[in-house]
Motif scaffolding. Structure first.
Motif, short mmCIF file in Angstrom:
data_model
loop_
_atom_site.label_atom_id
_atom_site.label_comp_id
_atom_site.label_asym_id
_atom_site.label_seq_id
_atom_site.Cartn_x
_atom_site.Cartn_y
_atom_site.Cartn_z
N ASP A 78 -36.36 -49.15 13.36
CA ASP A 78 -36.39 -50.50 13.94
C ASP A 78 -35.61 -50.56 15.24
OD1 ASP A 78 -37.91 -51.46 11.83
OD2 ASP A 78 -36.13 -51.95 10.64
N ARG A 79 -34.48 -49.85 15.27
CA ARG A 79 -33.61 -49.89 16.45
C ARG A 79 -32.73 -48.65 16.45
NH1 ARG A 79 -31.99 -53.42 12.71
NH2 ARG A 79 -33.30 -55.04 13.64
N SER B 108 -34.25 -51.79 20.68
CA SER B 108 -35.08 -52.19 19.55
C SER B 108 -36.53 -51.78 19.78
CB SER B 108 -35.01 -53.71 19.35
OG SER B 108 -33.68 -54.11 19.05
#
Length: 216
Positions: free
Chosen positions: A184-185, A95
């Motif tokens: 985001d990840r 993340s």
């Protein structure tokens, strides 16, 4: 990739055979060495089959302890010199904090010996410009120098070179080229089976020990 330690200890049997320790130490060290080499060879094949470079393959190493002598307490250490190699051993979710910036094909691969990151780009080449895209991941763009002779290709883009990026970062007439995309990840699927390979090699220790004990 985690480090793995395997040691063969003869315990009470070694104590009972105190007058015959040299053959036991030889057999134990030879068994550990053979098993370690089996694991290293198979592990490097596994890394190659997963599509990693020769550098990644050779970064899987084997150390035998104690170094330079035989011992009934011999141990093998299989490890990977690239610290983050372990993320390819399991399904791993990474993340961002809050955003993870991934290089696009247009981004320079390295600055010296370091892999390119946004911070390294700003430090060594020039400023980055944030591009927000509603409903899409954000971008970081670099300034690429252009002049009257530099024409965009058929795709409408100018050729990205390190020298052009440096000139653009120093104030030459320029246009923007996306270099990094923010997410985001990111999920990294498991590609390697080094743990299983080491465990399989360790399972051969008993047979290897008795083979070397008889041969001594």
């Amino acid at each position: 990739m985690a480090r793995f330690n395997y040691s063969y200890r003869s315990g009470e049997f070694a104590a009972a055979m105190a007058g015959n320790q040299d053959p036991i130490a030889f057999a134990g060290t030879a068994a550990i060495t053979e098993a370690g080499n089996v694991a290293k060879t198979a592990g490097r094949r596994n890394i190659a089959a997963a599509g990693f470079s020769v550098r990644w393959q050779n970064a899987l190493r084997l150390n035998i302890y104690p170094k330079g002598r035989t011992s009934i307490d011999a141990a093998a250490l299989i490890f990977h010199k690239i610290p983050y190699a372990g993320v390819f051993e399991d399904n791993t979710l990474i993340s961002g904090k809050p955003t993870l910036w991934l290089p696009l094909p247009t981004a320079p691969k390295r600055a010296g010996r370091q892999k390119m990151t946004p911070a390294l780009y700003v430090r060594t080449i020039g400023p980055l410009v944030s591009i927000e895209r509603p409903g899409k991941p954000p971008l970081l763009a670099g300034k690429i120098a252009i002049n009257r002779r530099s024409k965009p290709g058929e795709d409408g883009r100018h050729k990205v070179t390190l020298s052009a990026l440096r000139r653009g970062g120093k104030g030459a007439p320029s246009t923007l080229v996306p270099l990094f995309i923010g997410v985001d990840r990111v999920s990294i699927r498991d590609k390697l089976s080094i743990r299983e390979i080491v465990q399989s090699a360790a399972g051969q220790l008993g047979a290897l020990y008795f083979k070397n004990l008889r041969a001594n």
